[in-house]
Design an enzyme around this catalytic site. Structure first.
Site, PDB file in Angstrom:
ATOM      1  N   ARG A 152       0.857  -1.004   0.053  1.00  0.00           N
ATOM      2  CA  ARG A 152      -0.150  -0.145  -0.012  1.00  0.00           C
ATOM      3  C   ARG A 152       1.153   1.312  -0.416  1.00  0.00           C
ATOM      4  O   ARG A 152       2.249   1.676   0.221  1.00  0.00           O
ATOM      5  CB  ARG A 152      -0.623   0.231   1.053  1.00  0.00           C
ATOM      6  CG  ARG A 152      -1.663  -1.564   1.227  1.00  0.00           C
ATOM      7  CD  ARG A 152      -2.835  -1.355   2.623  1.00  0.00           C
ATOM      8  NE  ARG A 152      -4.027  -2.410   2.084  1.00  0.00           N
ATOM      9  CZ  ARG A 152      -4.150  -2.886   2.976  1.00  0.00           C
ATOM     10  NH1 ARG A 152      -5.308  -2.140   4.396  1.00  0.00           N
ATOM     11  NH2 ARG A 152      -5.524  -3.670   3.667  1.00  0.00           N
ATOM     12  N   GLU A 155      -5.948  -0.662  15.823  1.00  0.00           N
ATOM     13  CA  GLU A 155      -6.988  -1.396  15.223  1.00  0.00           C
ATOM     14  C   GLU A 155      -5.776  -2.768  14.271  1.00  0.00           C
ATOM     15  O   GLU A 155      -4.624  -2.655  14.517  1.00  0.00           O
ATOM     16  CB  GLU A 155      -7.021  -0.928  13.802  1.00  0.00           C
ATOM     17  CG  GLU A 155      -7.751  -1.167  12.668  1.00  0.00           C
ATOM     18  CD  GLU A 155      -8.096  -1.078  11.323  1.00  0.00           C
ATOM     19  OE1 GLU A 155      -8.243  -1.887  10.410  1.00  0.00           O
ATOM     20  OE2 GLU A 155      -7.688  -0.079  11.190  1.00  0.00           O
ATOM     21  N   ARG A 192       2.216   1.260  10.235  1.00  0.00           N
ATOM     22  CA  ARG A 192       1.724   1.716   9.314  1.00  0.00           C
ATOM     23  C   ARG A 192       3.331   2.072   8.012  1.00  0.00           C
ATOM     24  O   ARG A 192       4.039   2.742   7.347  1.00  0.00           O
ATOM     25  CB  ARG A 192       1.514   3.235   9.212  1.00  0.00           C
ATOM     26  CG  ARG A 192       0.715   3.632   8.387  1.00  0.00           C
ATOM     27  CD  ARG A 192      -0.201   4.746   7.978  1.00  0.00           C
ATOM     28  NE  ARG A 192      -0.853   5.029   9.320  1.00  0.00           N
ATOM     29  CZ  ARG A 192      -1.888   5.103   9.292  1.00  0.00           C
ATOM     30  NH1 ARG A 192      -3.302   4.480   8.356  1.00  0.00           N
ATOM     31  NH2 ARG A 192      -3.059   4.902  10.525  1.00  0.00           N
ATOM     32  N   ARG A 201       1.096  -6.352  12.529  1.00  0.00           N
ATOM     33  CA  ARG A 201       0.486  -5.683  13.646  1.00  0.00           C
ATOM     34  C   ARG A 201       0.489  -6.619  15.186  1.00  0.00           C
ATOM     35  O   ARG A 201       0.538  -6.120  16.211  1.00  0.00           O
ATOM     36  CB  ARG A 201      -0.658  -5.296  13.187  1.00  0.00           C
ATOM     37  CG  ARG A 201      -0.609  -4.003  12.417  1.00  0.00           C
ATOM     38  CD  ARG A 201      -1.994  -2.749  12.012  1.00  0.00           C
ATOM     39  NE  ARG A 201      -2.089  -1.903  12.024  1.00  0.00           N
ATOM     40  CZ  ARG A 201      -2.370  -0.820  11.740  1.00  0.00           C
ATOM     41  NH1 ARG A 201      -3.910  -0.938  12.463  1.00  0.00           N
ATOM     42  NH2 ARG A 201      -2.304   0.611  10.695  1.00  0.00           N
ATOM     43  N   SER A 213      -9.961  -5.021  10.387  1.00  0.00           N
ATOM     44  CA  SER A 213     -11.139  -5.378  10.301  1.00  0.00           C
ATOM     45  C   SER A 213     -12.277  -6.074   8.945  1.00  0.00           C
ATOM     46  O   SER A 213     -11.043  -6.908   8.406  1.00  0.00           O
ATOM     47  CB  SER A 213     -11.147  -3.328   9.281  1.00  0.00           C
ATOM     48  OG  SER A 213     -10.862  -2.892   9.618  1.00  0.00           O
TER      49      SER A 213
END
Length: 429
Positions: free
Chosen positions: A262, A349, A277, A392, A352
């Site tokens: 990403r 987070e 990130r 994560r 999701s």
């Protein structure tokens, strides 16, 4: 993609759904393009009928030796023939404009999604476990990893730039252990089928899961027409593109451990240090293909599967339902699972899980044939979730299992995957 028939019949409801997402009404523009397309299509069909009728009558006129009538009809056919290309162009251009507009409009939120502008309106659904505390100053994961001499951001930056990381030795093995533990749990306990999918896909696959066209700038593309997957959701979900499944095949459940890529285009200044990130990370993805009647229950099931990973790792977490302003583009309802990070003293987070309804299925032309219905088909519902983000999870393990002497205890469920190792010590110690 949205159902144009629903918008024709329920323009106010469609606009109300967009309003809940904080967007302006769109039905008027959509229906204007739709009417242009329908008018042009109707005119094209009329011309084709007139041409066919005139062609038949030419033969009849000639048979009756009515040359004048034959010439008049031939002139009519020629005129229609000249008009057809322009009308075909209007049909094509209006259809493309309509589809382009529809492709840029997000999914409508489910009725029970809390309304709000951003994450501030998210609602906690449940929490599990007690946030871990330490009798020493808890460090963040990057300080732990660098002190272990097993996490190297400087070496990664030399070869790739910012937002990359290089893991060595037992941390590299720990990441692999976490992923293998997740795969074994999801395939063994929860019945997901493991897939090794392509990591490079073409435009139509990215369009199908709605990364394109709206989020083109957030993706990494090659110079020869491929995209690096931002998540295995793309490859796993597109398995059913342009398919008609039997209802007996549903639900279909897939999992994959893949790298993800990403650009983090909108993340300037956010989490600039560490692994939270980054441009390249790995994730164990969950995807389900269901009937409309199954999808809500499947969403709850998928979320519980992701939560179970954290329970077995002994990590405290909370589950949030996202507000209309915080949901992803393709989702109609999303649960975020947030894990406790002692080094940051907050929840972050880690997964999701989204129910997309038939939004992606319409873009992919993915249907199923209901049992007992030999002719009719319906669009499937698609769901996707992280089960979990592996990087994560590594972060969460480091921060929650850090010890005062700088070592990191290996969670018990991961020790078989680590060759029985119980503690990760600094490299070379």
């Amino acid at each position: 993609m949205h159902d144009i028939r629903f918008i024709r019949e329920n323009p106010a409801a469609f606009d109300a759904g967009l309003s809940r997402r904080g967007l302006s009404p769109q039905s008027k523009d959509i229906l204007a393009l739709d009417q242009t397309w329908r008018d042009a299509t109707t005119r094209l069909q009329e011309m084709q009928t007139l041409r066919n009728d005139a062609s038949k009558k030419i033969g009849q006129a000639k048979a009756q030796k009515n040359e004048a009538e034959a010439q008049r009809l031939m002139g009519e056919v020629a005129r229609l023939k000249d008009e057809v290309p322009a009308t075909e162009l209007r049909v094509r251009e209006s259809e493309e404009a309509l589809n382009e507009l529809l492709s840029m409009i997000p999914n409508l939120p489910a009725a029970d999604v809390p309304e709000g502008p951003d994450e501030s309106a998210n609602k906690e659904v449940r929490r599990a476990g007690t946030p871990r505390t330490t009798n020493f100053a808890a460090k963040q994961h990057f300080d732990i990893g660098e002190a272990l001499k097993l996490m190297d951001f400087e070496a990664a930056a030399k070869m790739s730039g910012a937002r990359f990381v290089l893991l060595r030795g037992q941390l590299a093995r720990l990441e692999r252990a976490i992923a293998n533990f997740m795969l074994d749990l999801h395939t063994g306990a929860f019945g997901y089928q493991e897939i090794v999918p392509p990591y490079l896909v073409r435009d139509q696959a990215m369009f199908g899961t709605a990364q394109l066209p709206k989020f083109r700038d957030e993706q990494f593309g090659t110079t020869n027409g491929y995209w690096l997957i931002p998540t295995a959701e793309v490859s796993l979900t597109n398995q059913v593109r342009e398919s008609i499944l039997d209802e007996t095949q549903l639900p279909m459940r897939f999992t994959a451990w893949t790298p993800c890529f990403r650009s983090e285009a909108g993340a300037a200044g956010k989490d600039t240090r560490g692994m939270i990130r980054v441009h390249q990370f790995s994730k164990v993805e969950l995807v389900s293909i269901t009937t409309p009647e199954q999808s809500e229950a499947e969403h709850e099931r998928m979320t519980s599967c992701a939560e179970e990973v954290l329970k077995r790792l002994g990590l405290a977490y909370r589950t949030m339902v996202l507000s209309t302003g915080d949901m992803g583009f393709a989702a109609r309802k999303t649960y975020d699972i947030e894990v406790w990070l002692p080094g940051q003293n907050t929840y972050r987070e880690i997964s999701s899980c989204s129910n997309c309804g038939d939004f992606q299925a319409r873009r992919m032309e993915a249907r199923y044939r209901p049992a007992g219905d030999a002719k009719g088909t319906r669009f499937v519902h698609t769901l996707n979730g992280s089960g979990l983000a592996v990087g994560r999870t590594l972060v969460a393990v480091l921060e929650n299992y850090q010890q005062a002497d700088g070592t990191v205890a290996v969670p018990e469920v991961l020790r078989p995957y680590m060759g029985g190792l119980e503690v990760i010590a600094p490299h070379g110690s």
